[in-house]
Design a protein around this motif. Sequence first.
Motif, PDB file in Angstrom:
ATOM      1  N   LYS A  95     -18.145  68.593 -47.873  1.00  0.00           N
ATOM      2  CA  LYS A  95     -19.253  69.273 -47.211  1.00  0.00           C
ATOM      3  C   LYS A  95     -19.707  70.563 -47.891  1.00  0.00           C
ATOM      4  O   LYS A  95     -20.833  71.004 -47.706  1.00  0.00           O
ATOM      5  N   ARG A  96     -18.855  71.167 -48.696  1.00  0.00           N
ATOM      6  CA  ARG A  96     -19.190  72.473 -49.268  1.00  0.00           C
ATOM      7  C   ARG A  96     -18.358  72.777 -50.502  1.00  0.00           C
ATOM      8  O   ARG A  96     -17.397  72.078 -50.828  1.00  0.00           O
ATOM      9  N   SER A 114     -25.441  70.788 -48.946  1.00  0.00           N
ATOM     10  CA  SER A 114     -26.840  70.540 -48.600  1.00  0.00           C
ATOM     11  C   SER A 114     -27.767  71.635 -49.121  1.00  0.00           C
ATOM     12  O   SER A 114     -28.989  71.459 -49.154  1.00  0.00           O
ATOM     13  N   GLU A 115     -27.197  72.787 -49.540  1.00  0.00           N
ATOM     14  CA  GLU A 115     -28.005  73.891 -50.042  1.00  0.00           C
ATOM     15  C   GLU A 115     -28.127  73.888 -51.565  1.00  0.00           C
ATOM     16  O   GLU A 115     -28.780  74.751 -52.140  1.00  0.00           O
ATOM     17  N   GLU A 117     -29.650  72.842 -54.857  1.00  0.00           N
ATOM     18  CA  GLU A 117     -30.906  72.254 -55.341  1.00  0.00           C
ATOM     19  C   GLU A 117     -30.673  71.482 -56.632  1.00  0.00           C
ATOM     20  O   GLU A 117     -31.083  70.334 -56.771  1.00  0.00           O
ATOM     21  N   LYS A 136     -30.964  76.509 -52.622  1.00  0.00           N
ATOM     22  CA  LYS A 136     -32.237  76.426 -51.900  1.00  0.00           C
ATOM     23  C   LYS A 136     -32.481  77.712 -51.111  1.00  0.00           C
ATOM     24  O   LYS A 136     -32.630  78.763 -51.683  1.00  0.00           O
ATOM     25  N   THR A 179     -22.214  65.594 -53.273  1.00  0.00           N
ATOM     26  CA  THR A 179     -23.515  66.140 -52.896  1.00  0.00           C
ATOM     27  C   THR A 179     -24.513  65.031 -52.631  1.00  0.00           C
ATOM     28  O   THR A 179     -25.349  65.131 -51.720  1.00  0.00           O
ATOM     29  N   MET A 182     -24.645  63.841 -49.238  1.00  0.00           N
ATOM     30  CA  MET A 182     -25.278  64.730 -48.268  1.00  0.00           C
ATOM     31  C   MET A 182     -26.789  64.781 -48.434  1.00  0.00           C
ATOM     32  O   MET A 182     -27.539  64.885 -47.467  1.00  0.00           O
ATOM     33  N   GLN A 183     -27.261  64.701 -49.693  1.00  0.00           N
ATOM     34  CA  GLN A 183     -28.683  64.859 -49.997  1.00  0.00           C
ATOM     35  C   GLN A 183     -28.915  64.480 -51.450  1.00  0.00           C
ATOM     36  O   GLN A 183     -27.979  64.465 -52.240  1.00  0.00           O
TER      37      GLN A 183
END
Length: 202
Positions: A95-96, A114-115, A117, A136, A179, A182-183
Motif C-alpha cells: 500500500k505504501r 496511489s500518490e 505519478e 501527485k 503500484t 493500486m493504480q
Amino acid sequence: MSEYDHEPIRGLPEALPEDEHIIWQGAPDWKQMAASALHIRLSLFYFAIIAGVALTRGDPTTAAAMVAFALLVTAFFALFSYGVGRTTVYTLTNKRIVLRIGVALNKCINIPLSEIETANLKMLSGDTGSIVMTLKGMPRMGYIMLWPHARSLRFVRPQPMLRAIPDARKVAKSMFDATSAMQPIAQIDDAVSVPSTEGLPA
C-alpha cells in the motif's frame, strides 16, 4: 538501548493493518551513497586540481593543505554516508513506501502508492541503483527534510527517492507490480530523463 527499540516492526512507526504486508525492506549502500549523493569523487578531483596547481607554482604548503582538506572531507563524507546507511530503512508494502530516515533525528515518511505519478530507476555500479519518484497531490515535502533521499537540485518540487539500494532492478519490479495493483503507473526503467551530468538522480 537503541532509539529504534520502540518500533513494533523494524523501519515502521506502528504495526501494519491486517490488509497490509511488507514486500521489501532495504537500506542504501553507504559507499554508493558517498559517491552518488555527496559526489565524493568530484570533491577529491577538485582538491587534487588545486594541489597540482600549487605544486606547479612552487607552493608545497598550499598543496599539503589541500591534501589534508581532501582527507578531512573524505573522512566526513564517508562517516556521514555510513551513518545514513546504518539508520535508514526503506520499506515497500502493498500500500505504501515508508522512508525511515535521519542520522541525528529520525523520522518516518509515508508515501502511499496511489500518490506515485512516475518512478524511474537509475542504475549505478553493479546491481546498485536509485529509484526516483514523482508524486501527485500529497502535501509537498521539504527538500532539507528529505535530503539525501531526494533528487539533487529539485527544491521547488522535491522528488523522494530510494537511493543506492542493492538489487535495484528487482526492487523496481516489485515496486511497479505493487503500484500497478493500486493504480496505473509509468513503467519503471532506467531513467533516461535524468541528466547524465548529475551523475545520479538525487
